[in-house]
Design an enzyme around this catalytic site. Structure first.
Site, PDB file in Angstrom:
ATOM      1  N   GLY A  25       0.874  -1.171   0.000  1.00 39.51           N
ATOM      2  CA  GLY A  25       0.000   0.000   0.000  1.00 39.51           C
ATOM      3  C   GLY A  25       0.911   1.221   0.000  1.00 39.51           C
ATOM      4  N   SER A  26       0.350   2.426   0.024  1.00 36.03           N
ATOM      5  CA  SER A  26       1.209   3.615  -0.042  1.00 36.03           C
ATOM      6  C   SER A  26       2.169   3.677   1.152  1.00 36.03           C
ATOM      7  CB  SER A  26       0.348   4.885  -0.090  1.00 36.03           C
ATOM      8  OG  SER A  26      -0.586   4.859   0.979  1.00 36.03           O
ATOM      9  N   GLU A  28       3.901   1.451   2.370  1.00 37.86           N
ATOM     10  CA  GLU A  28       5.034   0.532   2.214  1.00 37.86           C
ATOM     11  C   GLU A  28       5.982   0.981   1.095  1.00 37.86           C
ATOM     12  OE1 GLU A  28       1.734  -0.594   2.430  1.00 37.86           O
ATOM     13  OE2 GLU A  28       2.113  -0.771   4.573  1.00 37.86           O
ATOM     14  N   GLU A  47      -3.619 -10.623   1.499  1.00 33.12           N
ATOM     15  CA  GLU A  47      -2.610 -10.825   2.559  1.00 33.12           C
ATOM     16  C   GLU A  47      -2.688 -12.215   3.194  1.00 33.12           C
ATOM     17  OE1 GLU A  47      -4.462  -8.195   2.148  1.00 33.12           O
ATOM     18  OE2 GLU A  47      -3.144  -6.467   2.029  1.00 33.12           O
ATOM     19  N   HIS A  70       0.242  -4.252   4.334  1.00 34.74           N
ATOM     20  CA  HIS A  70      -0.237  -2.875   4.292  1.00 34.74           C
ATOM     21  C   HIS A  70      -1.041  -2.517   5.545  1.00 34.74           C
ATOM     22  CE1 HIS A  70      -1.850   0.865   3.076  1.00 34.74           C
ATOM     23  NE2 HIS A  70      -3.080   0.412   2.952  1.00 34.74           N
ATOM     24  N   HIS A 281     -10.186 -31.988  18.887  1.00 35.46           N
ATOM     25  CA  HIS A 281     -11.046 -31.184  17.992  1.00 35.46           C
ATOM     26  C   HIS A 281     -12.508 -31.509  18.315  1.00 35.46           C
ATOM     27  CE1 HIS A 281     -11.836 -29.779  13.549  1.00 35.46           C
ATOM     28  NE2 HIS A 281     -12.759 -29.370  14.381  1.00 35.46           N
ATOM     29  N   GLY A 401      -6.249 -25.392  11.289  1.00 36.62           N
ATOM     30  CA  GLY A 401      -7.405 -25.667  10.445  1.00 36.62           C
ATOM     31  C   GLY A 401      -7.928 -24.409   9.780  1.00 36.62           C
TER      32      GLY A 401
HETATM   33  C1  LIG Z   1     -11.004 -19.662   7.492  1.00 28.98           C
HETATM   34  C2  LIG Z   1     -11.939 -20.800   7.778  1.00 28.98           C
HETATM   35  N1  LIG Z   1     -13.265 -20.643   7.542  1.00 28.98           N
HETATM   36  C3  LIG Z   1     -14.126 -21.662   7.801  1.00 28.98           C
HETATM   37  C4  LIG Z   1     -13.693 -22.866   8.320  1.00 28.98           C
HETATM   38  C5  LIG Z   1     -14.668 -23.952   8.669  1.00 28.98           C
HETATM   39  N2  LIG Z   1     -14.464 -25.205   7.907  1.00 28.98           N
HETATM   40  C6  LIG Z   1     -14.931 -25.411   6.626  1.00 28.98           C
HETATM   41  C7  LIG Z   1     -15.642 -24.359   5.825  1.00 28.98           C
HETATM   42  C8  LIG Z   1     -14.699 -26.687   6.160  1.00 28.98           C
HETATM   43  C9  LIG Z   1     -15.121 -27.342   4.867  1.00 28.98           C
HETATM   44  C10 LIG Z   1     -14.012 -27.370   3.854  1.00 28.98           C
HETATM   45  O1  LIG Z   1     -14.577 -28.035   2.730  1.00 28.98           O
HETATM   46  P1  LIG Z   1     -13.649 -28.648   1.619  1.00 28.98           P
HETATM   47  O2  LIG Z   1     -14.501 -28.768   0.389  1.00 28.98           O
HETATM   48  O3  LIG Z   1     -12.419 -27.919   1.494  1.00 28.98           O
HETATM   49  O4  LIG Z   1     -13.257 -30.080   2.135  1.00 28.98           O
HETATM   50  P2  LIG Z   1     -14.180 -31.342   2.466  1.00 28.98           P
HETATM   51  O5  LIG Z   1     -15.372 -31.315   1.521  1.00 28.98           O
HETATM   52  O6  LIG Z   1     -13.294 -32.543   2.221  1.00 28.98           O
HETATM   53  O7  LIG Z   1     -14.567 -31.207   3.886  1.00 28.98           O
HETATM   54  S1  LIG Z   1     -13.836 -27.558   7.353  1.00 28.98           S
HETATM   55  C11 LIG Z   1     -13.844 -26.278   8.461  1.00 28.98           C
HETATM   56  O8  LIG Z   1     -13.324 -26.316   9.625  1.00 28.98           O
HETATM   57  C12 LIG Z   1     -12.287 -22.973   8.579  1.00 28.98           C
HETATM   58  N3  LIG Z   1     -11.759 -24.122   9.117  1.00 28.98           N
HETATM   59  N4  LIG Z   1     -11.443 -21.956   8.273  1.00 28.98           N
END
Ligand SMILES: Cc1ncc(Cn2c(C)c(CCOP(=O)(O)OP(=O)(O)O)sc2=O)c(N)n1
Ligand SMILES: [Ca+2]
Length: 529
Positions: A25-26, A28, A47, A70, A281, A401
């Protein structure tokens, strides 16, 4: 006399940080203008993508990576990626441009108000130097903090009128500093470890990402063979610390209290090395440990040791501990173990391939030292069962995740490892969080292969909705996205593979290409549980 800018570039050069991962951005531009010839700028279009590329690069290279973002908006976009970098102990040095020093208080446009607060709690060190002449030293502190165990991200906000100020005498020393740490166990600590392992009737080894980060996988194999004990990978695994085709390998532990205790029942000693205890989890309450078991935790992170709910812990250098155990541990004299048996893949349904079949094809075609960057969340177990990983640095998954890691990290890992082929295995849901990484791969001619598993849904969330008995749940379907068109839109060759045979052909071709490729595969949906 050097300017702050000249002193900063010299500090970065002396610490090997000559690749700048960024989006400008500006604020930087005064730092980036006239960038020295021996520096390289890798542009990411968001980002989160910049951070994912830098994270993959740092983890795969084993060296810290330098990021330039930025102001507040760029830092905010990077926070999701920081949740992963924090838990994967990735050494990142993040700089963010700040408005002119005297106007920050007025909250002028692009002022990053209370800048050091913004990235907390996801950085080890966060600062905005109180004077321009302190910028090089603060960046030095950020570099050496990022590189100390437990490694991790750091953040420095820098007003853009600091760069052409005279750096003053302090900066002359900052670039020359070398900061190192010891971490071997004492003789008595080592003897206690060896005695505890030797006296156990049925010990089991649980290995985590920091074993792979320390490149101590081979010593872990030696130890497992000396003791002839089963080896599990700690739950929610962001890296692969042990060769998955080894006879002692038993898989990745489930991320639940009850699941882990049930699987490890009968082992009187559980030794966890290089992982938190544990990254649960799905909440399935149960005994933290099987009856009659004791847990011994070896970690490079004092916070992991302190917050664990059970067991004894030793904070030490993972590479040193495993090197010493591999050389000093007497053989246990137990019979050798036999390799686990993986069931054959289920039949595919029409054009949708079973994920197991996709992984069997990938395993057959991929080079023996291929690197897999995984962000397909319902098929993690199937991948670990069917795609063999043999060497250190063979597998990366977002450590929190936080989606949007996979495609960028697959670019960063390939940039760091030009001699190995990197295959991104990306869910059609996950692909959308970091898909602009394709543009960087095309522009920088980084030949990552991206395999997109398209089942039209957030498969892992469907499984969680069932597990949590949520009933009918909205927002779980993502049908109708044409990833081949999207890929071509970003300049990346793309193809669809409707059968195992075409997947084999397309993947073979892609792995011989010097530019990136997207291969889209329609798959059935399976449950991770
Ligand atoms: C930034 C972010 N947003 C939302 C999620 C929630 N989330 C989401 C949205 C998932 C589904 C991903 O679907 P995919 O198509 O990549 O894979 P599968 O169909 O094999 O589950 S798994 C999960 O924890 C996350 N982990 N991270
Ligand atoms: Ca999906």
């Amino acid at each position: 006399q050097s300017t702050v800018k000249e002193a900063t570039y010299e500090l970065l050069r002396q610490n090997g940080l000559t690749t700048i991962f960024g989006n400008p951005g500006s604020n930087e531009l005064p730092f980036l203008g006239e960038m020295p010839e021996d520096f390289r700028y890798v542009l990411g279009l968001h980002e989160g993508v910049v951070m994912g590329i830098a994270d993959g690069y740092a983890q795969a290279s084993g060296q810290a990576a330098f990021v330039n973002l930025h102001a507040a908006s760029g830092t905010g976009n990077a926070m999701g990626a920081l949740t992963n970098a924090w838990y994967s102990h990735t050494p990142l040095v993040i700089s963010a441009g700040q408005q002119v020093r005297s106007t920050i208080g007025m909250e002028t446009m692009l002022a990053n108000v209370d800048a050091p607060l913004l990235p907390l709690p996801l950085v080890k060190y966060s600062a905005e130097p109180a004077a321009p002449t302190d910028v090089p030293r603060a960046l030095g502190q950020a570099i050496h903090t990022a590189n100390q165990n437990p490694k991790g991200p750091t953040y420095v906000s820098i007003p853009y009128d600091d760069w052409d100020v005279e750096a003053g005498p302090v900066s002359e020393h900052v670039a020359d500093r070398m900061v190192q740490a010891a971490g071997a166990p004492t003789a008595s600590q080592l003897q206690h470890l060896i005695a505890t392992l030797s006296s156990a009737n049925s010990p089991v080894l649980v290995l985590g990402p920091d074993v792979d980060a320390a490149r101590a996988n081979t010593d872990a194999v030696t130890l497992a063979e000396e003791l002839s004990l089963p080896v599990w990978v700690a739950p929610s695994a962001p890296r692969c610390p042990f060769p998955t085709g080894h006879t002692n390998f038993r898989g990745v532990l489930p991320a639940s209290m009850d699941g882990i205790s049930a699987l490890l029942d009968g082992h009187d000693l559980i030794v966890v090395i290089g992982a938190p205890v544990f990254r649960y989890h799905q909440h399935e309450p149960g005994d933290l440990l099987p009856a009659g078991s004791r847990l011994l935790h070896i970690t490079c992170d004092p916070a992991e040791a302190a917050r664990a709910p059970m067991g004894d812990a030793l904070v030490a250098d993972i590479a040193e501990v495993l090197r010493l155990l591999a050389t000093e541990m007497p053989a246990a004299g137990r019979p050798p173990l036999s390799r686990r048996v993986i069931p054959s893949a289920p039949q595919s349904v029409g054009e949708a391939l079973a994920p197991e079949t996709v992984f069997d094809v990938i395993n057959a075609v991929a080079p023996e030292d291929a690197v897999f960057v995984n962000e397909a969340t319902s098929t993690v177990g199937a991948l670990w069962d069917r795609v063999e990983m043999r060497h250190p640095g063979s597998y990366f998954f977002p450590a929190s995740g936080g989606l949007g890691f996979g495609m960028p990290a697959a670019v960063g890992v390939q940039l760091a490892c030009p001699d190995r082929r990197v295959i991104g295995i990306i869910g059609d849901g996950s692909a959308n969080y970091g898909i602009t990484a394709l543009w960087t791969a095309a522009r920088e001619r980084i030949p990552t292969v991206f395999i997109i598993l398209n089942n039209g849904t957030y498969g892992a969330l469907r499984a969680f909705a069932t597990l949590l008995e949520c009933g009918e749940t909205p927002g779980l379907d993502v049908p109708g996205i044409d990833f081949c068109a999207l890929a071509r839109g970003y300049g990346v060759a793309a193809t669809r593979a409707p059968t195992p045979e075409t997947l084999e052909e397309e993947l073979t071709t892609a792995l011989q290409s010097s530019s990136p490729t997207v291969i889209e595969v329609f798959t059935t949906t399976i449950s991770p549980f």
